[in-house]
Design a protein around this motif. Structure first.
Motif, PDB file in Angstrom:
ATOM      1  N   THR A   9      24.057 -20.908  -0.189  1.00 38.11           N
ATOM      2  CA  THR A   9      22.949 -19.759  -0.555  1.00 38.11           C
ATOM      3  C   THR A   9      23.344 -18.740  -1.573  1.00 38.11           C
ATOM      4  OG1 THR A   9      23.875 -18.027   0.960  1.00 38.11           O
ATOM      5  CG2 THR A   9      22.016 -19.290   2.063  1.00 38.11           C
ATOM      6  N   GLY A  10      24.621 -18.644  -2.003  1.00 40.07           N
ATOM      7  CA  GLY A  10      25.267 -17.886  -3.203  1.00 40.07           C
ATOM      8  C   GLY A  10      25.254 -16.406  -2.835  1.00 40.07           C
ATOM      9  N   LEU A  11      24.655 -16.098  -1.521  1.00 42.21           N
ATOM     10  CA  LEU A  11      24.939 -14.821  -1.134  1.00 42.21           C
ATOM     11  C   LEU A  11      26.447 -14.339  -1.076  1.00 42.21           C
ATOM     12  CD1 LEU A  11      22.291 -14.600   1.611  1.00 42.21           C
ATOM     13  CD2 LEU A  11      22.058 -13.756  -0.592  1.00 42.21           C
ATOM     14  N   THR A  12      26.487 -13.053  -1.539  1.00 43.94           N
ATOM     15  CA  THR A  12      27.875 -12.322  -1.158  1.00 43.94           C
ATOM     16  C   THR A  12      27.646 -11.630   0.134  1.00 43.94           C
ATOM     17  OG1 THR A  12      28.178 -11.597  -3.681  1.00 43.94           O
ATOM     18  CG2 THR A  12      29.394 -10.481  -1.870  1.00 43.94           C
ATOM     19  N   ILE A  13      29.077 -11.913   0.960  1.00 42.64           N
ATOM     20  CA  ILE A  13      29.041 -11.440   2.511  1.00 42.64           C
ATOM     21  C   ILE A  13      30.038 -10.172   2.343  1.00 42.64           C
ATOM     22  CG2 ILE A  13      30.071 -11.758   4.673  1.00 42.64           C
ATOM     23  CD1 ILE A  13      27.297 -13.210   4.322  1.00 42.64           C
ATOM     24  N   ILE A  14      29.619  -9.023   2.701  1.00 43.53           N
ATOM     25  CA  ILE A  14      30.350  -8.125   3.054  1.00 43.53           C
ATOM     26  C   ILE A  14      30.935  -7.892   4.536  1.00 43.53           C
ATOM     27  CG2 ILE A  14      30.230  -5.322   2.897  1.00 43.53           C
ATOM     28  CD1 ILE A  14      29.505  -6.492   0.105  1.00 43.53           C
ATOM     29  N   PRO A  15      32.289  -7.883   4.667  1.00 43.27           N
ATOM     30  CA  PRO A  15      32.828  -8.034   5.738  1.00 43.27           C
ATOM     31  C   PRO A  15      32.312  -6.841   6.743  1.00 43.27           C
ATOM     32  CG  PRO A  15      34.552  -8.398   4.195  1.00 43.27           C
ATOM     33  CD  PRO A  15      33.085  -7.799   3.369  1.00 43.27           C
ATOM     34  N   VAL A  61      27.854   1.251  11.981  1.00 42.08           N
ATOM     35  CA  VAL A  61      28.077   0.153  11.020  1.00 42.08           C
ATOM     36  C   VAL A  61      29.364   0.258  10.333  1.00 42.08           C
ATOM     37  CG1 VAL A  61      27.449  -0.949   9.130  1.00 42.08           C
ATOM     38  CG2 VAL A  61      25.625  -0.792  10.870  1.00 42.08           C
ATOM     39  N   CYS A  62      30.145  -0.817  10.387  1.00 41.01           N
ATOM     40  CA  CYS A  62      31.483  -0.673   9.645  1.00 41.01           C
ATOM     41  C   CYS A  62      31.493  -1.676   8.504  1.00 41.01           C
ATOM     42  CB  CYS A  62      32.694  -1.318  10.541  1.00 41.01           C
ATOM     43  SG  CYS A  62      33.023  -0.146  12.144  1.00 41.01           S
ATOM     44  N   LEU A  63      31.825  -1.160   7.284  1.00 41.38           N
ATOM     45  CA  LEU A  63      31.783  -2.300   6.004  1.00 41.38           C
ATOM     46  C   LEU A  63      33.171  -2.437   5.376  1.00 41.38           C
ATOM     47  CD1 LEU A  63      28.355  -1.293   4.497  1.00 41.38           C
ATOM     48  CD2 LEU A  63      28.834  -3.008   6.118  1.00 41.38           C
ATOM     49  N   GLY A  64      33.842  -3.328   5.226  1.00 40.51           N
ATOM     50  CA  GLY A  64      35.046  -3.411   4.487  1.00 40.51           C
ATOM     51  C   GLY A  64      35.409  -4.357   3.511  1.00 40.51           C
ATOM     52  N   PRO A  65      36.387  -4.119   2.805  1.00 38.18           N
ATOM     53  CA  PRO A  65      36.575  -5.130   1.695  1.00 38.18           C
ATOM     54  C   PRO A  65      37.158  -6.444   2.292  1.00 38.18           C
ATOM     55  CG  PRO A  65      38.676  -3.644   2.174  1.00 38.18           C
ATOM     56  CD  PRO A  65      37.306  -3.300   3.032  1.00 38.18           C
ATOM     57  N   ASN A  66      37.438  -7.282   1.228  1.00 39.13           N
ATOM     58  CA  ASN A  66      38.018  -8.732   1.633  1.00 39.13           C
ATOM     59  C   ASN A  66      39.368  -8.221   2.386  1.00 39.13           C
ATOM     60  OD1 ASN A  66      35.685 -10.316   1.152  1.00 39.13           O
ATOM     61  ND2 ASN A  66      36.477 -10.048  -1.161  1.00 39.13           N
ATOM     62  N   LYS A  67      39.821  -9.297   3.066  1.00 33.88           N
ATOM     63  CA  LYS A  67      41.102  -9.250   3.707  1.00 33.88           C
ATOM     64  C   LYS A  67      42.137  -9.038   2.854  1.00 33.88           C
ATOM     65  CE  LYS A  67      43.890  -9.440   7.510  1.00 33.88           C
ATOM     66  NZ  LYS A  67      43.584  -8.094   8.500  1.00 33.88           N
ATOM     67  N   GLU A  68      42.231  -9.535   1.624  1.00 34.65           N
ATOM     68  CA  GLU A  68      43.453  -9.502   0.747  1.00 34.65           C
ATOM     69  C   GLU A  68      43.343  -7.996  -0.047  1.00 34.65           C
ATOM     70  OE1 GLU A  68      40.218 -12.075  -1.239  1.00 34.65           O
ATOM     71  OE2 GLU A  68      40.927 -11.763   0.728  1.00 34.65           O
ATOM     72  N   ASP A  69      42.246  -7.474   0.126  1.00 37.21           N
ATOM     73  CA  ASP A  69      42.081  -6.150  -0.543  1.00 37.21           C
ATOM     74  C   ASP A  69      42.190  -4.983   0.403  1.00 37.21           C
ATOM     75  OD1 ASP A  69      41.555  -7.197  -3.042  1.00 37.21           O
ATOM     76  OD2 ASP A  69      39.483  -7.439  -2.572  1.00 37.21           O
ATOM     77  N   GLY A  70      42.861  -5.460   1.604  1.00 37.05           N
ATOM     78  CA  GLY A  70      43.401  -4.238   2.451  1.00 37.05           C
ATOM     79  C   GLY A  70      42.505  -3.931   3.651  1.00 37.05           C
ATOM     80  N   ASN A  71      41.708  -4.932   4.178  1.00 33.34           N
ATOM     81  CA  ASN A  71      40.742  -4.818   5.131  1.00 33.34           C
ATOM     82  C   ASN A  71      41.733  -4.989   6.693  1.00 33.34           C
ATOM     83  OD1 ASN A  71      38.964  -4.762   7.685  1.00 33.34           O
ATOM     84  ND2 ASN A  71      37.283  -5.627   5.923  1.00 33.34           N
ATOM     85  N   GLY A  72      41.970  -3.864   7.508  1.00 32.76           N
ATOM     86  CA  GLY A  72      42.883  -3.886   8.659  1.00 32.76           C
ATOM     87  C   GLY A  72      42.205  -4.707   9.714  1.00 32.76           C
TER      88      GLY A  72
END
Length: 313
Positions: free
Chosen positions: A63-69, A91-102
């Motif tokens: 789909t090309g959609l960006t997924i927000i964790p 609702v919780c929204l976080g960065p990608n894992k490599e950018d510091g999502n715990g």
């Protein structure tokens, strides 16, 4: 001139869904079906926020959609109060894992055990410590007016529109609660969401974000209020200059200024014509505004909402 952050710069406005459910919790559609439905409706990004189950996965990369964790966290509905129980949803929204999502993908959190907002705060603190932004959800549906969540620390936004609640529970919107908090100096931005469970809930309320189409840029824009919310109308500009609040938008039948401690300012064209531009004098009669925001309504009765311009900063 003070321009609201959504309209600064030249980024393409990205259409996004921040509160969606799938068969990973109590939604009716699979993650793939939810993503494909949003792609068909012009979305650029979305978060799959199933209850207490964190998601990083892009289930339909074609789909090309960006997924927000993210995920939706909540307070247990068995927590008693004097007359019933108090429930809080976040609702919780976080960065990608490599950018510091715990959080980890598929990590599950049990419901909170908190009868009051003070007891709920440690759960929020844990989510924030894991580098996630939080949105306070559907207070009208929860029968939780501002006095029961106004001391919560760290939320960047609250839901002012929730399509699922509006459709299934005859809810209007939560924007009056928003003004209650803004008027007391509590800075929160307002988001429109679907809280989609059934197919018919989805793609009815969204945010338009001034960002590049990647997780980091989108989260930063959300955190800084560089977005507006809509169920249909488009907003192209909102700024304050020479004492006037000015808006440009798609054709609408009504425009309204909202602010604490000031009578409502509403504009309809006297001849019933659709409007795409309006200005409101905010300094006549010596009035002082701490903030001002606007809502607009189109011919179909669908609304859009700006975030506030804050004065005196």
């Amino acid at each position: 001139m003070i321009r609201q952050a959504a309209f600064v710069g030249n980024n393409k406005m990205l259409k996004g869904a921040l509160h969606c459910h799938t068969t990973r919790s109590d939604g009716r559609l699979t993650p793939e079906e939810v993503m494909k439905l949003h792609k068909e409706n012009g979305y650029d990004f979305m978060a799959l926020t199933d209850h207490r189950r964190y998601n990083f996965q892009n289930f339909a990369p074609e789909t090309g959609l960006t997924i927000i964790p993210g995920m939706e966290f909540d307070n247990g509905e068995s927590i008693p109060t004097e007359h019933g129980f108090r429930t809080f949803h976040t609702v919780c929204l976080g960065p990608n894992k490599e950018d510091g999502n715990g959080f980890n993908h598929d990590e599950e959190m049990p419901s909170a055990n908190a009868p009051t907002q003070e007891a709920y705060q440690p759960y929020l603190d844990e989510i924030h410590a894991k580098n996630n932004l939080t949105i306070y959800c559907h207070p009208e549906w929860s029968c939780t007016p501002p006095r029961f969540f106004d001391k919560m620390q760290g939320n960047f936004a609250m839901e002012i529109w929730n399509s699922g609640c509006a459709m299934d529970n005859d809810m209007d919107n939560n924007a009056a609660y928003w003004d209650d908090l803004l008027g007391r100096g509590i800075r929160l931005y307002g988001v429109a969401t679907d809280d989609g469970h059934a197919r018919r809930h989805h793609c009815k309320g969204w945010v338009m974000v001034n960002a590049e189409n990647n997780v980091s840029s989108i989260l930063n824009a959300l955190k800084n209020g560089a977005f507006y919310s809509s169920c249909g109308p488009e907003i192209y500009d909102l700024y304050f200059e020479d004492g006037k609040l000015v808006i440009d938008c798609s054709p609408v039948v009504k425009l309204r200024v909202h602010s604490d401690c000031h009578p409502t300012k509403v504009w309809y064209d006297p001849d019933g014509e659709l409007m795409t531009h309006a200005w409101f004098d905010l300094v006549e009669h010596g009035q002082n505004y701490g903030y001002a925001r606007m809502s607009i309504m189109d011919e179909q009765g669908r609304y859009a909402w700006t975030n506030p311009i804050f004065f005196g900063e």
